[in-house]
Write a protein that holds these residues in place. Structure first.
Motif, PDB file in Angstrom:
ATOM      1  N   VAL A  22       3.894  -3.131   6.622  1.00 48.58           N
ATOM      2  CA  VAL A  22       5.070  -2.412   7.095  1.00 48.58           C
ATOM      3  C   VAL A  22       6.049  -3.373   7.769  1.00 48.58           C
ATOM      4  CG1 VAL A  22       5.887  -0.730   8.815  1.00 48.58           C
ATOM      5  CG2 VAL A  22       3.944  -0.169   7.317  1.00 48.58           C
ATOM      6  N   ALA A  23       5.528  -4.247   8.618  1.00 43.67           N
ATOM      7  CA  ALA A  23       6.386  -5.210   9.309  1.00 43.67           C
ATOM      8  C   ALA A  23       7.108  -6.115   8.328  1.00 43.67           C
ATOM      9  CB  ALA A  23       5.561  -6.037  10.289  1.00 43.67           C
ATOM     10  N   GLU A  24       6.397  -6.570   7.295  1.00 43.90           N
ATOM     11  CA  GLU A  24       7.013  -7.456   6.308  1.00 43.90           C
ATOM     12  C   GLU A  24       8.060  -6.722   5.478  1.00 43.90           C
ATOM     13  OE1 GLU A  24       3.342 -10.562   5.446  1.00 43.90           O
ATOM     14  OE2 GLU A  24       3.360  -8.588   4.466  1.00 43.90           O
ATOM     15  N   ASN A  25       7.799  -5.467   5.162  1.00 42.84           N
ATOM     16  CA  ASN A  25       8.792  -4.669   4.436  1.00 42.84           C
ATOM     17  C   ASN A  25      10.053  -4.489   5.268  1.00 42.84           C
ATOM     18  OD1 ASN A  25       8.269  -3.233   1.680  1.00 42.84           O
ATOM     19  ND2 ASN A  25       6.247  -3.310   2.664  1.00 42.84           N
ATOM     20  N   ILE A  26       9.881  -4.176   6.546  1.00 44.95           N
ATOM     21  CA  ILE A  26      11.028  -3.931   7.417  1.00 44.95           C
ATOM     22  C   ILE A  26      11.910  -5.174   7.526  1.00 44.95           C
ATOM     23  CG2 ILE A  26      11.738  -3.478   9.808  1.00 44.95           C
ATOM     24  CD1 ILE A  26       9.324  -1.600  10.034  1.00 44.95           C
ATOM     25  N   THR A  27      11.279  -6.314   7.664  1.00 47.69           N
ATOM     26  CA  THR A  27      12.039  -7.542   7.943  1.00 47.69           C
ATOM     27  C   THR A  27      12.365  -8.353   6.697  1.00 47.69           C
ATOM     28  OG1 THR A  27       9.976  -8.763   8.362  1.00 47.69           O
ATOM     29  CG2 THR A  27      11.059  -7.723  10.253  1.00 47.69           C
ATOM     30  N   TYR A  28      12.033  -7.839   5.520  1.00 51.54           N
ATOM     31  CA  TYR A  28      12.293  -8.603   4.309  1.00 51.54           C
ATOM     32  C   TYR A  28      13.770  -9.017   4.166  1.00 51.54           C
ATOM     33  CZ  TYR A  28      12.462 -10.033  -0.546  1.00 51.54           C
ATOM     34  OH  TYR A  28      12.663 -10.759  -1.699  1.00 51.54           O
ATOM     35  N   PRO A  29      14.752  -8.110   4.412  1.00 52.48           N
ATOM     36  CA  PRO A  29      16.154  -8.551   4.304  1.00 52.48           C
ATOM     37  C   PRO A  29      16.480  -9.706   5.242  1.00 52.48           C
ATOM     38  CG  PRO A  29      16.019  -6.150   4.415  1.00 52.48           C
ATOM     39  CD  PRO A  29      14.657  -6.684   4.757  1.00 52.48           C
ATOM     40  N   LEU A  30      15.858  -9.733   6.415  1.00 58.27           N
ATOM     41  CA  LEU A  30      16.097 -10.819   7.359  1.00 58.27           C
ATOM     42  C   LEU A  30      15.463 -12.111   6.860  1.00 58.27           C
ATOM     43  CD1 LEU A  30      15.448  -8.932  10.727  1.00 58.27           C
ATOM     44  CD2 LEU A  30      17.582  -9.156   9.431  1.00 58.27           C
TER      45      LEU A  30
ATOM     46  N   PRO B  66       2.044   0.000   2.436  1.00 57.47           N
ATOM     47  CA  PRO B  66       2.658   1.285   2.072  1.00 57.47           C
ATOM     48  C   PRO B  66       1.670   2.299   1.492  1.00 57.47           C
ATOM     49  CG  PRO B  66       4.096  -0.496   1.449  1.00 57.47           C
ATOM     50  CD  PRO B  66       2.825  -1.135   1.930  1.00 57.47           C
ATOM     51  N   GLY B  67       0.660   1.831   0.732  1.00 57.77           N
ATOM     52  CA  GLY B  67      -0.310   2.744   0.140  1.00 57.77           C
ATOM     53  C   GLY B  67      -1.185   3.445   1.147  1.00 57.77           C
ATOM     54  N   GLN B  68      -1.177   2.967   2.384  1.00 53.77           N
ATOM     55  CA  GLN B  68      -1.969   3.579   3.452  1.00 53.77           C
ATOM     56  C   GLN B  68      -1.142   4.561   4.300  1.00 53.77           C
ATOM     57  OE1 GLN B  68      -3.015  -0.392   5.014  1.00 53.77           O
ATOM     58  NE2 GLN B  68      -5.168   0.188   4.720  1.00 53.77           N
ATOM     59  N   LEU B  69       0.083   4.825   3.867  1.00 52.18           N
ATOM     60  CA  LEU B  69       0.990   5.681   4.641  1.00 52.18           C
ATOM     61  C   LEU B  69       1.240   7.000   3.924  1.00 52.18           C
ATOM     62  CD1 LEU B  69       3.727   3.026   5.566  1.00 52.18           C
ATOM     63  CD2 LEU B  69       1.692   3.648   6.898  1.00 52.18           C
TER      64      LEU B  69
ATOM     65  N   GLY C 224       3.879  10.186   2.859  1.00 51.56           N
ATOM     66  CA  GLY C 224       5.235  10.152   2.312  1.00 51.56           C
ATOM     67  C   GLY C 224       6.296  10.059   3.393  1.00 51.56           C
ATOM     68  N   GLY C 225       6.109  10.812   4.481  1.00 48.31           N
ATOM     69  CA  GLY C 225       7.073  10.766   5.575  1.00 48.31           C
ATOM     70  C   GLY C 225       7.115   9.415   6.256  1.00 48.31           C
ATOM     71  N   GLN C 226       5.947   8.785   6.393  1.00 49.35           N
ATOM     72  CA  GLN C 226       5.896   7.448   7.006  1.00 49.35           C
ATOM     73  C   GLN C 226       6.564   6.418   6.098  1.00 49.35           C
ATOM     74  OE1 GLN C 226       1.644   7.333   7.522  1.00 49.35           O
ATOM     75  NE2 GLN C 226       1.751   7.868   9.696  1.00 49.35           N
ATOM     76  N   GLN C 227       6.342   6.514   4.794  1.00 46.91           N
ATOM     77  CA  GLN C 227       6.994   5.602   3.867  1.00 46.91           C
ATOM     78  C   GLN C 227       8.516   5.746   3.937  1.00 46.91           C
ATOM     79  OE1 GLN C 227       5.483   5.646  -0.166  1.00 46.91           O
ATOM     80  NE2 GLN C 227       3.377   5.941   0.528  1.00 46.91           N
ATOM     81  N   GLN C 228       8.972   6.982   4.052  1.00 45.24           N
ATOM     82  CA  GLN C 228      10.411   7.206   4.166  1.00 45.24           C
ATOM     83  C   GLN C 228      10.970   6.511   5.400  1.00 45.24           C
ATOM     84  OE1 GLN C 228      11.832  10.455   6.217  1.00 45.24           O
ATOM     85  NE2 GLN C 228      13.430  11.028   4.772  1.00 45.24           N
ATOM     86  N   ARG C 229      10.257   6.605   6.522  1.00 49.35           N
ATOM     87  CA  ARG C 229      10.740   5.983   7.753  1.00 49.35           C
ATOM     88  C   ARG C 229      10.706   4.462   7.669  1.00 49.35           C
ATOM     89  NH1 ARG C 229       7.239   8.225  12.118  1.00 49.35           N
ATOM     90  NH2 ARG C 229       6.129   9.450  10.562  1.00 49.35           N
TER      91      ARG C 229
ATOM     92  N   LEU D 115       9.343  14.499  -0.628  1.00 47.94           N
ATOM     93  CA  LEU D 115       8.560  15.091   0.455  1.00 47.94           C
ATOM     94  C   LEU D 115       8.289  16.560   0.167  1.00 47.94           C
ATOM     95  CD1 LEU D 115      10.510  13.566   3.494  1.00 47.94           C
ATOM     96  CD2 LEU D 115       8.544  12.607   2.264  1.00 47.94           C
ATOM     97  N   ASP D 116       7.173  17.071   0.701  1.00 45.95           N
ATOM     98  CA  ASP D 116       6.911  18.502   0.534  1.00 45.95           C
ATOM     99  C   ASP D 116       7.874  19.301   1.411  1.00 45.95           C
ATOM    100  OD1 ASP D 116       5.792  18.934   3.219  1.00 45.95           O
ATOM    101  OD2 ASP D 116       4.034  17.858   2.495  1.00 45.95           O
ATOM    102  N   ALA D 117       7.903  20.628   1.209  1.00 43.26           N
ATOM    103  CA  ALA D 117       8.931  21.465   1.819  1.00 43.26           C
ATOM    104  C   ALA D 117       8.949  21.373   3.340  1.00 43.26           C
ATOM    105  CB  ALA D 117       8.731  22.921   1.381  1.00 43.26           C
TER     106      ALA D 117
END
Length: 377
Positions: free
Chosen positions: A93-101, A132-135, A137-142, A165-167
């Motif tokens: 998650v940390a690496e995904n967040i900071t990839y653009p940086l 990501p596979g351990q998260l 759907g809502g966590q992946q979105q965030r 996401l579900d309803a």
């Protein structure tokens, strides 16, 4: 932050299809702006053209008053969240967040600080080392939102980020997303085919059809006063009643604060008639009459004056309301009533509506004929 200005924009595919066709649009600095329309209307193509992922065939795109029409995506100052989130499955998650940086060669210590700060803002603490596979759907979105925020773009572009996401989670994410955008104050363009999402989230909505803009306005304006029958039929959890009608009498003078005392005309429809503002619409003219089920009143009493009479066909439970379908001389009309008050099938009923809620459209083009200011719901 920054505004977006689009002038004469067209995106034409090699097969000649004009996915976006001559659009002019302004998104204000800090605005939450929705692009709404059915699948294939061009809204995602427009979003991708703003981002630089599609090439504009004609026109210009300006972000923060700078022409970026031919600027590569990475230099436009935009951050985008894709429909499938586009997270790297092999990264934490940390690496995904900071990839653009990382791509911009920002120092590792700064990237770590940004990941921790952004994770805290989006309630992702304790998840930074997960994949990501351990998260959920809502966590992946965030995480996708966190990555977009960490990139520090001037504009946030969202391509149907709630559709996976579900309803119940979609409702929670909707509230979270609106609060986040308000807190950040970032200019946001949000693509959706779900009109309920657009009405709930947006400051303004652009309704699109076949690459063209059909209406632009606030959620209240678009819901209460659609400017054509396409928008009228598309917007609303229950479809607007669109009825063939004919102007019976024409007032020729503006309506005054909702009064029916000589200030309005009458339009005949199946099962009766309704009061309507008929300015510049001569008696005998054929029109399409638009009235939302929410704005009709149903009674089992026969009352004088313009009204529609019919027989109840069926009632559908919507939770706090019921949608009652009434057969009016062969034309089916929907009306909403409070829960547990719907009459039984076969019951004779009368439908009435305030004149400010009755809209007249041209029979041929479907454009709005009545032009008085929209009432405040």
């Amino acid at each position: 932050m920054a505004g977006i200005d689009i002038e004469g924009l067209a995106t034409v595919y090699p097969n000649g299809v004009r996915a976006v066709d001559g659009l002019d649009l302004h998104v204000a600095d800090g605005e939450f702006f929705a692009l709404l329309g059915p699948s294939g209307c061009g809204k995602t193509t427009l979003l991708r053209t703003i981002a630089g992922l599609e090439t504009a065939s004609e026109g210009t795109v300006r972000i923060d008053a700078t022409d970026v029409t031919r600027t590569e995506p990475g230099k436009r100052g935009v951050a985008m969240v894709f429909q499938d989130y586009a997270l790297f499955p092999h990264m934490s998650v940390a690496e995904n967040i900071t990839y653009p940086l990382k791509v911009r060669r920002v120092a590792a210590a700064t990237r770590t600080e940004t990941a921790e700060r952004t994770a805290g803002e989006l309630s992702l603490q304790g998840l930074l080392e997960r994949k990501p596979g351990q998260l959920s759907g809502g966590q992946q979105q965030r995480v996708a939102l966190a990555r977009a925020i960490a990139s520090e773009g001037k504009v946030l572009l969202l391509d149907e980020p709630l559709s996976n996401l579900d309803a119940r989670l979609r409702l929670e994410a909707r509230t979270f997303l609106k609060k986040l955008q308000r807190d950040l104050g970032i200019t946001t363009v949000f693509v959706t085919h779900d009109q309920a999402e657009a009405l709930a989230l947006a400051d303004r909505i652009a309704v699109m059809e076949s690459g063209k803009l059909r209406q632009l306005g606030s959620p209240r304006e678009v819901f209460a006063r659609p400017t054509n029958t396409f928008v009228a039929n598309f917007i609303g959890s229950t479809p607007m009643n669109l009825l063939p009608g004919k102007v019976a009498t024409s007032a020729g003078t503006p309506a005054d604060s909702g009064s029916v005392n000589g200030a309005v005309g009458v339009v005949s429809v199946a099962g009766g008639s309704l009061p309507a503002t008929t300015i510049s619409t001569p008696a005998g003219a054929e029109v399409t009459v638009g009235i939302r089920p929410e704005y009709l009143t149903l009674t089992t009493s026969d009352i004088p004056g313009p009204a529609i009479r019919g027989t109840v066909v069926v009632a559908e439970n919507l939770g706090t309301q019921s949608l009652v379908t009434v057969d009016c001389d062969g034309t089916l009309i929907g009306v909403t009533v409070p829960e547990e008050t719907e009459p039984a099938p076969g019951t004779p009923v009368t439908l009435t509506a305030p004149l400010t809620r009755v809209l007249l459209y041209t029979k041929d083009t479907g454009d709005l004929l009545t032009h008085q200011p929209a009432p405040v719901p």
